[in-house]
Design a protein around this motif. Structure first.
Motif, PDB file in Angstrom:
ATOM      1  N   UNK A  35      -9.935 -21.375  31.746  1.00  0.00           N
ATOM      2  CA  UNK A  35     -10.117 -20.611  32.836  1.00  0.00           C
ATOM      3  C   UNK A  35     -11.016 -19.175  32.392  1.00  0.00           C
ATOM      4  N   UNK A  36     -10.437 -18.620  31.470  1.00  0.00           N
ATOM      5  CA  UNK A  36     -11.023 -17.359  30.999  1.00  0.00           C
ATOM      6  C   UNK A  36     -12.387 -17.655  30.325  1.00  0.00           C
ATOM      7  N   UNK A  37     -12.451 -18.628  29.703  1.00  0.00           N
ATOM      8  CA  UNK A  37     -13.733 -18.898  29.034  1.00  0.00           C
ATOM      9  C   UNK A  37     -15.046 -19.199  30.235  1.00  0.00           C
ATOM     10  N   UNK A  38     -14.321 -19.926  31.401  1.00  0.00           N
ATOM     11  CA  UNK A  38     -15.310 -20.050  32.532  1.00  0.00           C
ATOM     12  C   UNK A  38     -15.686 -18.467  33.193  1.00  0.00           C
ATOM     13  N   UNK A  39     -14.909 -17.851  33.285  1.00  0.00           N
ATOM     14  CA  UNK A  39     -14.879 -16.730  33.837  1.00  0.00           C
ATOM     15  C   UNK A  39     -15.713 -15.681  33.070  1.00  0.00           C
ATOM     16  N   UNK A  40     -15.600 -15.493  31.800  1.00  0.00           N
ATOM     17  CA  UNK A  40     -16.299 -14.772  30.830  1.00  0.00           C
ATOM     18  C   UNK A  40     -17.845 -15.269  30.847  1.00  0.00           C
ATOM     19  N   UNK A  41     -18.016 -16.620  30.703  1.00  0.00           N
ATOM     20  CA  UNK A  41     -19.488 -17.014  30.582  1.00  0.00           C
ATOM     21  C   UNK A  41     -20.148 -17.003  31.746  1.00  0.00           C
ATOM     22  N   UNK A  42     -19.668 -17.129  32.985  1.00  0.00           N
ATOM     23  CA  UNK A  42     -20.223 -16.867  34.478  1.00  0.00           C
ATOM     24  C   UNK A  42     -20.554 -15.587  34.543  1.00  0.00           C
ATOM     25  N   UNK A  43     -19.874 -14.592  33.964  1.00  0.00           N
ATOM     26  CA  UNK A  43     -20.257 -13.240  34.028  1.00  0.00           C
ATOM     27  C   UNK A  43     -21.537 -12.983  33.014  1.00  0.00           C
ATOM     28  N   UNK A  44     -21.467 -13.534  32.021  1.00  0.00           N
ATOM     29  CA  UNK A  44     -22.590 -13.641  30.847  1.00  0.00           C
ATOM     30  C   UNK A  44     -24.100 -13.825  31.386  1.00  0.00           C
ATOM     31  N   UNK A  45     -23.740 -15.259  32.116  1.00  0.00           N
ATOM     32  CA  UNK A  45     -25.024 -15.933  32.924  1.00  0.00           C
ATOM     33  C   UNK A  45     -25.552 -15.035  34.157  1.00  0.00           C
ATOM     34  N   UNK A  46     -24.664 -14.426  34.799  1.00  0.00           N
ATOM     35  CA  UNK A  46     -25.047 -13.505  35.973  1.00  0.00           C
ATOM     36  C   UNK A  46     -25.394 -12.252  35.516  1.00  0.00           C
ATOM     37  N   UNK A  47     -25.418 -11.887  34.322  1.00  0.00           N
ATOM     38  CA  UNK A  47     -25.783 -10.405  33.958  1.00  0.00           C
ATOM     39  C   UNK A  47     -24.788  -9.604  34.293  1.00  0.00           C
ATOM     40  N   UNK A  48     -23.666  -9.784  34.254  1.00  0.00           N
ATOM     41  CA  UNK A  48     -22.547  -8.703  34.604  1.00  0.00           C
ATOM     42  C   UNK A  48     -21.847  -8.281  33.431  1.00  0.00           C
ATOM     43  N   UNK A  49     -22.380  -8.434  32.274  1.00  0.00           N
ATOM     44  CA  UNK A  49     -21.646  -7.962  30.925  1.00  0.00           C
ATOM     45  C   UNK A  49     -22.728  -7.160  30.453  1.00  0.00           C
ATOM     46  N   UNK A  50     -22.468  -5.885  29.879  1.00  0.00           N
ATOM     47  CA  UNK A  50     -23.169  -4.967  29.480  1.00  0.00           C
ATOM     48  C   UNK A  50     -23.804  -5.531  28.126  1.00  0.00           C
ATOM     49  N   UNK A  51     -25.042  -4.743  27.702  1.00  0.00           N
ATOM     50  CA  UNK A  51     -25.620  -5.263  26.344  1.00  0.00           C
ATOM     51  C   UNK A  51     -24.510  -5.177  25.133  1.00  0.00           C
ATOM     52  N   UNK A  52     -23.871  -4.174  25.072  1.00  0.00           N
ATOM     53  CA  UNK A  52     -22.893  -3.871  24.033  1.00  0.00           C
ATOM     54  C   UNK A  52     -21.740  -5.104  23.851  1.00  0.00           C
ATOM     55  N   UNK A  53     -21.397  -5.152  25.137  1.00  0.00           N
ATOM     56  CA  UNK A  53     -20.379  -6.057  25.137  1.00  0.00           C
ATOM     57  C   UNK A  53     -20.883  -7.552  24.976  1.00  0.00           C
ATOM     58  N   UNK A  54     -22.104  -7.735  25.318  1.00  0.00           N
ATOM     59  CA  UNK A  54     -22.541  -8.975  25.131  1.00  0.00           C
ATOM     60  C   UNK A  54     -22.669  -9.247  23.639  1.00  0.00           C
TER      61      UNK A  54
END
Length: 331
Positions: A35-54
């Motif tokens: 569940x956490x992996x899906x939540x995190x990767x969804x945010x990565x795909x949607x551009x909701x993670x900063x470049x530093x965190x990415x």
């Protein structure tokens, strides 16, 4: 599903809690839940993670390695951002999906030959991958040299398959969101989890046969578990083999093992041959796209025999693709 826009959510994801778990090094890191992996990767795909965190996430996962639950969660997120296709209605076979993200560095890339041989047998074939890869000859370049048009949309890919042609569709079209993460390799200098995901995508709404490969032994173990236990009924079956320079076409110099994953069960179709077969007598002299395309055309005209290992791979694909469709129609 023709819309290729990345779904946007206004709220950025604060990724520190995920990085804290996965960023403790190879021995100290803990894997995320599905569940956490899906939540995190969804945010990565949607551009909701900063470049530093990415950057932190991608490097942490590169060091730690993905668990099967993480891959399953990532895949669930990826499917929400991926266009889906329908197989030709009048086909006697389930479609075969061929990923191509490596190309050729040392020897000729014969992935197009595999796709064309399958299509000639009446099997719907979808090839997806990158258009170019620095230092390598990409499958797309060989299709272009063959004057085989690349599909610019899902509709074009469907039309090509309906016409009995293999369809090549770029990952840029199939999933722009995943393309953006693949491109991070040029910035960070290393591959990331998306390079694993694109090789196991199943873009069809119906059952399909995925040809998948691995390069490093640890990925073989993870993918075997994924196909047999985590995702045993993901709309079809999968063949898993050690890649030929990363590609899913059989090696003409040394036969490698091919495992078939069907409803959670693994059957070895081709056993590893220790005997080195050597170069084909009439193999392409160069890895160049034009030279490879001309050689493939000669094979298709019957002037050069189909390499035995590829002919065997084709037969296995045809049999399983037929079985898959019959099983789906039979309910």
């Amino acid at each position: 599903m023709e819309n290729t826009d990345i779904k946007k959510t206004a709220e950025p994801l604060q990724a520190a809690r995920f990085i804290k778990e996965i960023g403790r090094g190879k021995n100290g890191a803990r894997s995320m839940s599905r569940e956490d992996a899906q939540l995190l990767y969804s945010a990565m795909l949607e551009g909701r993670v900063s470049d530093l965190e990415m950057g932190g996430i991608l490097l942490a996962m590169r060091i730690k390695g993905e668990s099967t639950d993480e891959i399953a969660g990532f895949m669930a997120a990826a499917e929400n951002q991926m266009q889906q296709l329908t197989a030709p209605a009048n086909s006697r076979y389930a479609p075969v999906v061929i990923p191509t993200y490596n190309g050729a560095r040392k020897k000729a890339n014969l992935t197009p030959l595999l796709a064309l041989l399958l299509a000639r047998r009446g099997v719907p074939v979808l090839v997806h991958g990158v258009l170019r890869d620095a230092g390598r000859v990409a499958t797309a370049e060989i299709f272009e040299a063959l004057q085989h048009p690349l599909a610019q949309s899902v509709s074009e890919a469907k039309a090509q398959m309906a016409a009995g042609l293999p369809a090549f569709i770029a990952i840029d079209v199939l999933s722009p969101a995943m393309t953006r993460l693949l491109a991070m390799r040029r910035i960070l200098g290393v591959r990331n989890s998306t390079h694993t995901l694109v090789k196991i995508l199943q873009p069809f709404k119906q059952a399909a046969l995925r040809l998948t490969s691995y390069t490093h032994p640890e990925y073989a173990t993870m993918l075997q578990h994924y196909f047999s236990e985590v995702s045993p009924h993901a709309r079809g079956d999968a063949f898993l083999m050690r890649g030929t320079e990363g590609e899913t076409v059989a090696n003409t110099g040394r036969a490698q093992q091919i495992d078939w994953f069907h409803q959670g069960q693994c059957t070895t179709l081709v056993h590893t041959h220790q005997t080195i077969l050597g170069d084909l007598p009439d193999s392409p002299d160069e890895k160049d796209a034009a030279v490879t395309a001309a050689w493939i055309q000669a094979v298709l005209r019957g002037e050069i025999p189909v390499p035995a290992s590829i002919a065997e791979q084709v037969e296995h694909c045809v049999l399983v693709a037929k079985m898959l469709l019959e099983r789906e129609k039979g309910g």
